[in-house]
Structure formats: structure tokens, C-alpha cells
Motif scaffolding. Structure first.
Motif, PDB file in Angstrom:
ATOM      1  N   MET A 221       0.816  -1.204   0.000  1.00 24.79           N
ATOM      2  CA  MET A 221       0.000   0.000   0.000  1.00 24.79           C
ATOM      3  C   MET A 221       0.854   1.259   0.000  1.00 24.79           C
ATOM      4  SD  MET A 221      -2.450   1.731   2.833  1.00 24.79           S
ATOM      5  CE  MET A 221      -1.063   2.738   3.315  1.00 24.79           C
ATOM      6  N   THR A 222       1.918   1.269   0.786  1.00 24.09           N
ATOM      7  CA  THR A 222       2.750   2.466   0.948  1.00 24.09           C
ATOM      8  C   THR A 222       3.303   2.958  -0.379  1.00 24.09           C
ATOM      9  OG1 THR A 222       3.368   1.721   3.168  1.00 24.09           O
ATOM     10  CG2 THR A 222       4.726   3.432   2.155  1.00 24.09           C
ATOM     11  N   GLU A 223       3.767   2.041  -1.213  1.00 22.48           N
ATOM     12  CA  GLU A 223       4.358   2.430  -2.494  1.00 22.48           C
ATOM     13  C   GLU A 223       3.305   3.028  -3.428  1.00 22.48           C
ATOM     14  OE1 GLU A 223       6.954   3.210  -5.536  1.00 22.48           O
ATOM     15  OE2 GLU A 223       7.297   2.838  -3.406  1.00 22.48           O
ATOM     16  N   THR A 224       2.124   2.435  -3.474  1.00 21.75           N
ATOM     17  CA  THR A 224       1.063   2.971  -4.321  1.00 21.75           C
ATOM     18  C   THR A 224       0.654   4.363  -3.858  1.00 21.75           C
ATOM     19  OG1 THR A 224       0.228   0.743  -4.749  1.00 21.75           O
ATOM     20  CG2 THR A 224      -1.274   2.566  -5.194  1.00 21.75           C
ATOM     21  N   LEU A 225       0.526   4.550  -2.543  1.00 21.35           N
ATOM     22  CA  LEU A 225       0.178   5.865  -2.008  1.00 21.35           C
ATOM     23  C   LEU A 225       1.255   6.882  -2.346  1.00 21.35           C
ATOM     24  CD1 LEU A 225      -1.785   7.561  -0.331  1.00 21.35           C
ATOM     25  CD2 LEU A 225      -0.543   6.843   1.716  1.00 21.35           C
ATOM     26  N   ARG A 226       2.515   6.477  -2.259  1.00 23.64           N
ATOM     27  CA  ARG A 226       3.621   7.380  -2.603  1.00 23.64           C
ATOM     28  C   ARG A 226       3.540   7.795  -4.067  1.00 23.64           C
ATOM     29  NH1 ARG A 226       8.071   7.759  -5.150  1.00 23.64           N
ATOM     30  NH2 ARG A 226       7.868   5.648  -5.989  1.00 23.64           N
ATOM     31  N   GLN A 227       3.223   6.845  -4.947  1.00 25.80           N
ATOM     32  CA  GLN A 227       3.117   7.158  -6.372  1.00 25.80           C
ATOM     33  C   GLN A 227       1.977   8.131  -6.643  1.00 25.80           C
ATOM     34  OE1 GLN A 227       2.752   3.357  -8.325  1.00 25.80           O
ATOM     35  NE2 GLN A 227       4.867   2.761  -7.869  1.00 25.80           N
ATOM     36  N   TYR A 228       0.836   7.880  -6.023  1.00 22.06           N
ATOM     37  CA  TYR A 228      -0.288   8.805  -6.177  1.00 22.06           C
ATOM     38  C   TYR A 228       0.093  10.199  -5.686  1.00 22.06           C
ATOM     39  CZ  TYR A 228      -3.873   5.202  -7.199  1.00 22.06           C
ATOM     40  OH  TYR A 228      -4.638   4.220  -7.781  1.00 22.06           O
ATOM     41  N   ALA A 229       0.788  10.268  -4.551  1.00 22.57           N
ATOM     42  CA  ALA A 229       1.173  11.555  -3.972  1.00 22.57           C
ATOM     43  C   ALA A 229       2.151  12.295  -4.880  1.00 22.57           C
ATOM     44  CB  ALA A 229       1.782  11.343  -2.590  1.00 22.57           C
ATOM     45  N   GLU A 230       3.110  11.577  -5.444  1.00 18.49           N
ATOM     46  CA  GLU A 230       4.088  12.208  -6.326  1.00 18.49           C
ATOM     47  C   GLU A 230       3.423  12.751  -7.587  1.00 18.49           C
ATOM     48  OE1 GLU A 230       7.180  13.026  -6.017  1.00 18.49           O
ATOM     49  OE2 GLU A 230       7.465  12.173  -4.028  1.00 18.49           O
ATOM     50  N   LEU A 231       2.517  11.976  -8.165  1.00 14.99           N
ATOM     51  CA  LEU A 231       1.793  12.440  -9.351  1.00 14.99           C
ATOM     52  C   LEU A 231       1.008  13.706  -9.034  1.00 14.99           C
ATOM     53  CD1 LEU A 231       0.418   9.048 -10.760  1.00 14.99           C
ATOM     54  CD2 LEU A 231       2.082  10.548 -11.884  1.00 14.99           C
ATOM     55  N   THR A 232       0.381  13.722  -7.878  1.00 10.09           N
ATOM     56  CA  THR A 232      -0.423  14.881  -7.491  1.00 10.09           C
ATOM     57  C   THR A 232       0.454  16.099  -7.247  1.00 10.09           C
ATOM     58  OG1 THR A 232      -2.050  13.404  -6.473  1.00 10.09           O
ATOM     59  CG2 THR A 232      -2.136  15.721  -5.863  1.00 10.09           C
ATOM     60  N   ARG A 233       1.593  15.910  -6.576  1.00 10.62           N
ATOM     61  CA  ARG A 233       2.482  17.047  -6.324  1.00 10.62           C
ATOM     62  C   ARG A 233       2.996  17.646  -7.632  1.00 10.62           C
ATOM     63  NH1 ARG A 233       3.869  14.481  -1.366  1.00 10.62           N
ATOM     64  NH2 ARG A 233       5.295  13.037  -2.383  1.00 10.62           N
ATOM     65  N   THR A 234       3.285  16.805  -8.605  1.00  8.90           N
ATOM     66  CA  THR A 234       3.738  17.305  -9.906  1.00  8.90           C
ATOM     67  C   THR A 234       2.648  18.135 -10.567  1.00  8.90           C
ATOM     68  OG1 THR A 234       5.216  15.411 -10.220  1.00  8.90           O
ATOM     69  CG2 THR A 234       4.559  16.634 -12.188  1.00  8.90           C
ATOM     70  N   ALA A 235       1.415  17.643 -10.522  1.00  6.58           N
ATOM     71  CA  ALA A 235       0.292  18.386 -11.108  1.00  6.58           C
ATOM     72  C   ALA A 235       0.042  19.688 -10.368  1.00  6.58           C
ATOM     73  CB  ALA A 235      -0.967  17.510 -11.092  1.00  6.58           C
ATOM     74  N   MET A 236       0.211  19.681  -9.051  1.00 11.28           N
ATOM     75  CA  MET A 236       0.049  20.902  -8.263  1.00 11.28           C
ATOM     76  C   MET A 236       1.117  21.930  -8.642  1.00 11.28           C
ATOM     77  SD  MET A 236      -0.630  19.086  -4.575  1.00 11.28           S
ATOM     78  CE  MET A 236      -0.415  20.575  -3.592  1.00 11.28           C
ATOM     79  N   ALA A 237       2.351  21.461  -8.779  1.00  6.94           N
ATOM     80  CA  ALA A 237       3.450  22.374  -9.121  1.00  6.94           C
ATOM     81  C   ALA A 237       3.211  23.031 -10.471  1.00  6.94           C
ATOM     82  CB  ALA A 237       4.775  21.611  -9.124  1.00  6.94           C
ATOM     83  N   GLU A 238       2.677  22.285 -11.405  1.00  9.51           N
ATOM     84  CA  GLU A 238       2.372  22.846 -12.726  1.00  9.51           C
ATOM     85  C   GLU A 238       1.282  23.903 -12.631  1.00  9.51           C
ATOM     86  OE1 GLU A 238       1.343  19.443 -15.023  1.00  9.51           O
ATOM     87  OE2 GLU A 238       3.418  18.736 -15.251  1.00  9.51           O
ATOM     88  N   ALA A 239       0.329  23.685 -11.738  1.00  9.13           N
ATOM     89  CA  ALA A 239      -0.803  24.607 -11.616  1.00  9.13           C
ATOM     90  C   ALA A 239      -0.404  25.939 -10.999  1.00  9.13           C
ATOM     91  CB  ALA A 239      -1.916  23.963 -10.796  1.00  9.13           C
TER      92      ALA A 239
END
Length: 333
Positions: free
Chosen positions: A1-19
Motif C-alpha cells: 500500500m505504501t508504495e502505491t500511495l507514494r506514487q499517487y502523492a508524487e503524481l499529485t504534487r507534480t500536477a500541483m506544481a504545474e498549476a
């Protein structure tokens, strides 16, 4: 679970940074905005949203703008919450108002709340989806600010005659809507398979309440939570389930002392008095009561998950969602 959550979080942070890239004045606004968004949290809210969307048949790239919008809104709430609660630490670093003053921090929070809608205007995100998600975000904002007003009002007017039902009403608004209910509702909207709506809302409410009780208990644990000021709820006099239980079972002399403690300003609540309040909570069984209460909510949440997603095909995303709900209600950090 931890790795999947980390991947989701990283994808979201990248999208936030772009915004939130670019913008002037940087020194007084956009650098502050980027500060909080760059501090790595666990990514629980976008994790819930993306997992729910994936389980319901939506591609992660389709749901990602909504996850970024929700997490940007959450970050705006954090900035304002830290000011309202006089918090000094956020994710292991000084809070924004400690670094830059209250005025600039509040302004940065306002800007971030506005920027939260930017990912929904992306050409990659369907316009009709934008309207649906924006409606959910507006509902979450209204519920959250109403809940926050309740909590601040109880503290301002030294309200002490409260019940567990009052606590659940408060948490249902202040925590559940943007932490669990909105992520699940938005994720489900984006997929082709739809969970049962009433059971989905019940899942979000139960999991969110259990999450908040767990958060309250972690705040009282030795050393507090990672990255936060220890026992901040005790310093601020927050009406947690633990405190409400203590007020309901304490003998008259002890209750009078607790009420007097709550009537003081936070700066007048000495470390010795904080220790005394924690001792009373422990002796009265209030901590154990909250633990049992959260456990009942957690069990009910898992039952609601089974009902809500009964007609959704099995998938790794659904398995992850089940694990993430378990983590939310039983975490130790």
C-alpha cells in the motif's frame, strides 16, 4: 500500500506544481504558496480520490486534475488553520505565518484557494467534469468552513456542555467532507461504474470521523505527531471526543478545574496544567473511550465500503482503497 500511495502523492504534487508555476510578486506571494505545496504530506486525500476513480474505471490521468485541485484546496485550508490555531509547526518546519507574518500568510492562503480551480480548467480535463468537480469542491468548502466556525465558536465562548453527537456533527463538517467524503464522491463521479451513493457517503463519514479521533489521540501521545507541535489540541483547548468524555464523567471539583482551564487564554495554560489535564483524561478512561469509539467507527466504515462498492468489479485499485481506509482509521503516525 505504501508504495502505491507514494506514487499517487508524487503524481499529485507534480500536477500541483504545474498549476502554481510562475507568478509575481514571487517574494511576497508565489514563493509562499509554493512553500506549503512543496512540503511532502502523506497524500491521503488525493490517494483516496485517485484510488476511487481507478476502482470505478477512470484512468489516473483523467482523475489527476481533480486530485491536484483538492490537494491545493487542502493546502489553503492548512495555511488558514495554522493561523487560526496559532500553530508553530507544519510538516516539521515553521508554519507560514511564523516565517512571514499573519498578513502575508493569510493572503497566500487566499491565493492558493483561488489557484485550486486551475487544474480543472486544463484542456485535458473535460468541461462537464469540471462543473461536477467544482460543485463538489464548493460543497466541501462550505461544509468545512461551517465546521471550522463551530469549533472556533465553541472555543471562543467556552462551550463545555457537549456530547459525542456534537463532536460527530463538528467532525462530519470540518474533517470528513474534504478529507474523505469529497475525495470518494469525486473519484466515483469520474468512473463508469458508480458505487451506491448513500453507502459511499456513509463510508466517507465513518472513515473521516475515525480518522479525526485517531488524529486527536496521536496529538496526545508522547512526542505528538511527526512534524506537528506536540499536544497542540490541549494547548488550544479543542473540544475533542477525549475532552468531551472527561467533562461528562469528571467529579464536580475536577470538572470545575477543567472548565477553568478552558476559560483561560492558550498562553495561560502552563505545561504543568497541560500535564494535569492529560492525567485527568487518562485516569477518567477518556483515552480508552475514544479508542473504542474509533474502533467501532472503523468496523462500520469497512462494512460500508463493502456495500458501497458491491457492484464495482474487483481490482487492485479497490484492494488498495480497502487498505487505505484501514490505514486512515488505525494509523500510528
Amino acid at each position: 500500500m505504501t508504495e502505491t500511495l507514494r506514487q499517487y502523492a508524487e503524481l499529485t504534487r507534480t500536477a500541483m506544481a504545474e498549476a502554481i508555476a510562475g507568478g509575481e510578486p514571487a517574494d511576497y506571494l508565489y514563493d509562499l504558496v509554493r512553500d506549503y505545496t512543496a512540503r511532502k504530506g502523506k497524500g491521503l486525500r488525493p490517494g483516496l480520490l485517485l484510488a476511487a476513480a481507478d476502482a470505478c474505471g477512470a484512468a489516473t490521468r483523467t482523475a489527476l486534475p481533480a486530485a491536484a485541485a483538492l490537494e491545493l484546496l487542502h493546502t489553503a485550508f492548512l495555511i488558514h488553520d495554522d493561523v487560526e490555531d496559532h500553530s508553530r509547526l507544519r510538516r516539521g518546519r515553521p508554519t507560514l505565518h511564523e516565517l512571514h507574518g499573519v498578513a502575508l500568510a493569510v493572503n497566500a492562503g487566499d491565493a492558493l484557494a483561488n489557484l485550486a480551480v486551475r487544474p480543472l480548467t486544463s484542456t485535458a480535463f473535460p468541461r462537464y467534469r469540471s462543473r461536477e468537480v467544482l460543485a463538489e469542491l464548493r460543497l466541501a468548502i462550505r461544509q468545512t468552513t461551517e465546521g471550522q466556525a463551530l469549533e472556533l465558536g465553541w472555543r471562543r465562548h467556552a462551550v463545555v456542555d457537549l456530547t459525542p453527537s456534537d463532536y460527530l456533527e463538528l467532525v462530519g463538517r470540518k474533517t470528513c467532507w474534504y478529507t474523505t467524503m469529497a475525495p470518494l464522491r469525486i473519484g466515483a463521479q469520474l468512473g463508469r461504474w458508480r458505487p451506491e451513493p448513500a453507502a459511499l457517503d456513509r463510508l466517507g463519514f465513518l472513515a473521516g470521523c475515525a480518522f479525526q479521533i485517531r488524529d486527536d489521540l496521536l496529538d496526545l501521545a508522547p512526542g505528538g505527531q511527526t512534524g506537528k507541535t506536540p499536544r497542540s489540541d490541549v494547548v488550544e483547548g479543542k473540544r475533542t471526543l477525549v475532552l468531551i468524555h472527561l467533562l461528562s464523567v469528571a467529579d464536580p471539583a475536577e470538572r470545575a478545574w477543567v472548565v477553568d482551564y478552558l476559560n483561560r487564554e492558550p498562553d495561560d495554560r502552563s505545561p504543568a496544567d497541560q500535564d494535569q489535564l492529560l492525567t485527568l483524561m487518562s485516569a477518567a478512561g477518556s483515552l480508552a473511550y475514544a479508542e473504542r469509539f474509533a474502533a467501532v467507527l472503523a468496523t462500520a466504515a469497512q462494512e460500508s465500503l463493502g456495500t458501497a462498492f458491491a457492484d464495482v468489479p474487483p481490482s487492485p485499485a479497490l484492494d488498495f482503497l480497502r487498505e487505505l481506509i484501514d490505514y486512515l482509521v488505525s494509523r500510528t503516525d
